[in-house]
Scaffold this motif. Structure first.
Motif, PDB file in Angstrom:
ATOM      1  N   ILE A   1       0.825  -1.191   0.000  1.00  0.00           N
ATOM      2  CA  ILE A   1       0.000   0.000   0.000  1.00  0.00           C
ATOM      3  C   ILE A   1       0.870   1.256   0.000  1.00  0.00           C
ATOM      4  CG2 ILE A   1      -1.861  -1.132   1.255  1.00  0.00           C
ATOM      5  CD1 ILE A   1      -0.920   0.393   3.760  1.00  0.00           C
TER       6      ILE A   1
ATOM      7  N   ARG B   1       1.933   4.837   1.416  1.00  0.00           N
ATOM      8  CA  ARG B   1       2.074   5.217   2.824  1.00  0.00           C
ATOM      9  C   ARG B   1       1.681   6.674   3.036  1.00  0.00           C
ATOM     10  NH1 ARG B   1       5.509   1.459   5.628  1.00  0.00           N
ATOM     11  NH2 ARG B   1       6.070  -0.246   4.228  1.00  0.00           N
TER      12      ARG B   1
ATOM     13  N   ARG C   1      -2.441  10.960   1.929  1.00  0.00           N
ATOM     14  CA  ARG C   1      -1.978   9.956   0.965  1.00  0.00           C
ATOM     15  C   ARG C   1      -2.821  10.132  -0.296  1.00  0.00           C
ATOM     16  NH1 ARG C   1      -2.636   3.923   2.907  1.00  0.00           N
ATOM     17  NH2 ARG C   1      -4.820   4.527   2.752  1.00  0.00           N
TER      18      ARG C   1
ATOM     19  N   THR D   1      -8.523  -2.300  10.468  1.00  0.00           N
ATOM     20  CA  THR D   1      -7.842  -1.345   9.590  1.00  0.00           C
ATOM     21  C   THR D   1      -8.879  -0.758   8.628  1.00  0.00           C
ATOM     22  OG1 THR D   1      -7.251  -3.141   8.092  1.00  0.00           O
ATOM     23  CG2 THR D   1      -5.611  -2.510   9.730  1.00  0.00           C
TER      24      THR D   1
ATOM     25  N   GLY E   1      -3.412   0.805   6.114  1.00  0.00           N
ATOM     26  CA  GLY E   1      -2.227   1.438   6.662  1.00  0.00           C
ATOM     27  C   GLY E   1      -2.424   2.036   8.036  1.00  0.00           C
TER      28      GLY E   1
ATOM     29  N   GLU F   1       1.297   3.386   8.921  1.00  0.00           N
ATOM     30  CA  GLU F   1       2.381   3.177   7.962  1.00  0.00           C
ATOM     31  C   GLU F   1       2.624   4.484   7.220  1.00  0.00           C
ATOM     32  OE1 GLU F   1       4.144   0.521   7.823  1.00  0.00           O
ATOM     33  OE2 GLU F   1       2.903  -0.781   9.084  1.00  0.00           O
ATOM     34  N   THR F   2       3.787   5.094   7.463  1.00  0.00           N
ATOM     35  CA  THR F   2       4.068   6.405   6.893  1.00  0.00           C
ATOM     36  C   THR F   2       5.181   6.330   5.864  1.00  0.00           C
ATOM     37  OG1 THR F   2       5.821   7.171   8.394  1.00  0.00           O
ATOM     38  CG2 THR F   2       3.544   7.340   9.184  1.00  0.00           C
TER      39      THR F   2
ATOM     40  N   ARG G   1       7.122   3.041  10.205  1.00  0.00           N
ATOM     41  CA  ARG G   1       5.887   2.721  10.927  1.00  0.00           C
ATOM     42  C   ARG G   1       5.858   3.543  12.216  1.00  0.00           C
ATOM     43  NH1 ARG G   1       4.404  -1.732  14.469  1.00  0.00           N
ATOM     44  NH2 ARG G   1       6.531  -2.476  14.186  1.00  0.00           N
TER      45      ARG G   1
END
Length: 261
Positions: free
Chosen positions: A2, A4, A43, A168, A172, A191-192, A196
């Motif tokens: 995915i 981030r 995002r 979730t 993310g 999740e960046t 993380r």
């Protein structure tokens, strides 16, 4: 894999707080500087907020004045919605809001985001509703703004969604009910674009709470605070504390993970 999120802390207010509020049964007679944050994640076209802050403290600020005097009052830097607009985000463009807990400084602006889905811990909401019936003084207005709690209740199953640990709802982002600071306290993993990130929010107010393994003094359950600190240490993720001014030293301008166009 995915895409981030970028992640930025939005510093909208500050406060001087008693030391025993920061460290459980410790630091009596001392005071500490705190920052108030909301967290902006982006995002692509997705715009997500972790808590929504406040544009003005209202009756919550009045209660702090009564309890702590002028020294302990909230000092607003800028309304949170104005900060968002300066970031190029109209409140109506926010697609999702994750509520860490329902203390006033985290939720007073909730009505401003009319197009956002609102995600909260099912366990947190169940505990809040039970407490409002059995022990209303423990979750009373203005710390827990009644008009916001009623607003959320009316939107459950339309725009408010109750989540279980590990859910979730946005890829993310993972939710975990923590308790500790408050019965409804909820943390997140994100999740960046940098790494993380783990967000225990107000259950770990400062970096020093974690490094000293010393829970905050303003807590509903000290053992849950210790469990939250264990969760952070065992996660291998970057921890973002809930109110520490040092966050801005570690992450200049509040940028925890940079925005990539």
């Amino acid at each position: 894999m995915i895409d981030r999120f970028s992640l930025k802390a939005l510093h909208y207010a500050s406060q001087t707080v008693p030391g025993s509020q920061v460290f459980f049964q410790h630091a009596f007679g001392t005071w500490f500087e705190f920052n108030y944050y909301a967290f902006l994640a982006r995002r692509g076209m997705e715009v997500v907020l972790f808590d929504v802050g406040m544009d003005a403290p209202g009756s919550f600020g009045d209660s702090l004045l009564r309890e702590l005097g002028a020294r302990g009052c909230v000092r607003m830097r800028q309304p949170l919605t104005d900060i968002l607009r300066a970031e190029g985000v109209d409140p109506l463009e926010v697609s999702a809001i994750f509520v860490s807990h329902f203390h006033a400084d985290h939720v007073l602006n909730l009505r401003a985001f009319a197009n956002a889905k609102i995600y909260i811990s099912a366990r947190a909401w169940q505990l809040l509703e039970a407490a409002r019936k059995a022990y209303p003084a423990m979750v009373s207005d203005p710390l827990y703004p009644k008009h916001i709690l009623d607003f959320v209740r009316d939107l459950i199953n339309s725009r408010v969604f109750l989540l279980e640990d590990g859910d979730t709802p946005v890829a993310g982002i993972r939710i975990r009910h923590l308790g500790g600071h408050s019965i409804d306290m909820t943390g997140y993993e994100v999740e960046t674009t940098a790494t993380r990130v783990i967000m225990p929010m107000d259950t770990i107010w400062t970096y020093e709470n974690l490094t000293r393994n010393h829970p905050p003094g303003a807590a509903s359950d000290i053992l849950q605070c210790f469990a939250a600190m264990d969760w952070v240490r065992n996660s291998g993720a970057l921890m973002v504390p809930g109110h520490d001014p040092l966050l801005l030293d570690h992450h200049p301008a509040g940028v925890i993970a940079p925005w990539r166009t």
